[in-house]
Design a protein around this motif. Sequence first.
Motif: not given
Ligand code: SF4
Length: 293
Positions: A23, A25-26, A29, A258-260, A264, A267, A270, A273, A276
């Motif tokens: 992901c 986006r992860r 972060f 983001p790659s849901t 998630c 994660c 989370r 997000c 997520g």
């Molecule tokens: S919750 Fe899912 S989409 Fe959001 S940052 Fe984490 S892995 Fe990525």
Amino acid sequence: MLDGMPARLWSCTPTKLDTWLSCPRRYRFTYLERRPKGAPWAHNSVGAAVHNALRDWWTQPLERRTPDVAAELVRGAWIDEGFRDAAQSAEWRERASAMAASYVAVLDPEDEPVGVERTVAHKTHGLALSGRVDRIDRRRSEDGGEELVVVDYKTGRRPLTDDDARSSLALAVYVVAVRRTLRTRSRRVELHHLPTGTVAAHDHTEESLERHLARAADIAAEAAAADAEWRGGLGGLAEDAAAGDADAIEAIDAVLPPSTGPGCGWCDHRRWCPQGQDAAPAPVPWAALADPA
Ligand code: SF4
């Protein structure tokens, strides 16, 4: 880049590449904004205590490399975080102690590893790859020479297969980094699954290692391009995005989307997000512990 100057190597670990792949986006972060992680997971506490105990077991004098000492080291290294309550933590402390004791019971304490939690590194394909290997064993090879084996401890509930060992990018990277760092032949990777006492293994060829390295380079090229955009100005939008500015969020997501998916729920980021949170419910922090036997 100035003519004649070498391109700067992009530094990464297999974990960093995996994070990008799972992901972007992860990745943002974790590596670009370095946001704090969420609440601790009980299975991580178990894994860390067992790994630390097995590391310390090899530093003991020979007469103390016994199953009882392995159990004692797990108790001493115990991390009381992520469990439902004190009773669950105590139950798992003893289960983890027994797991480490039965694992070392079949090891030869005199068979000193070449490395324990050893950092290894290699430069290739424009990458400066590095990582820490749980254990590096020296074994006799078929031609009577010596070769080094990459050993990775696993404490999760899912048993592992040879296919897991074969397809692991991290283990393949460790093989080439072990070769480079220790200047010794290496091709074999092993996943030691402590809960079942089983070993999943794979003997890499030059071709399979090259395939993994090429894949690492492809993943790294994408992540490095996003890094460059972040440093080139995108990172300046982070505060606005955190405050809910829709334009800033859209601009950042265009590069680091983001790659849901089901992951998630697990994660560590989370809580920041919304996508997520919609994609998967959050399990309780002790959910990944195996069911009591
Ligand atoms: S919750 Fe899912 S989409 Fe959001 S940052 Fe984490 S892995 Fe990525």
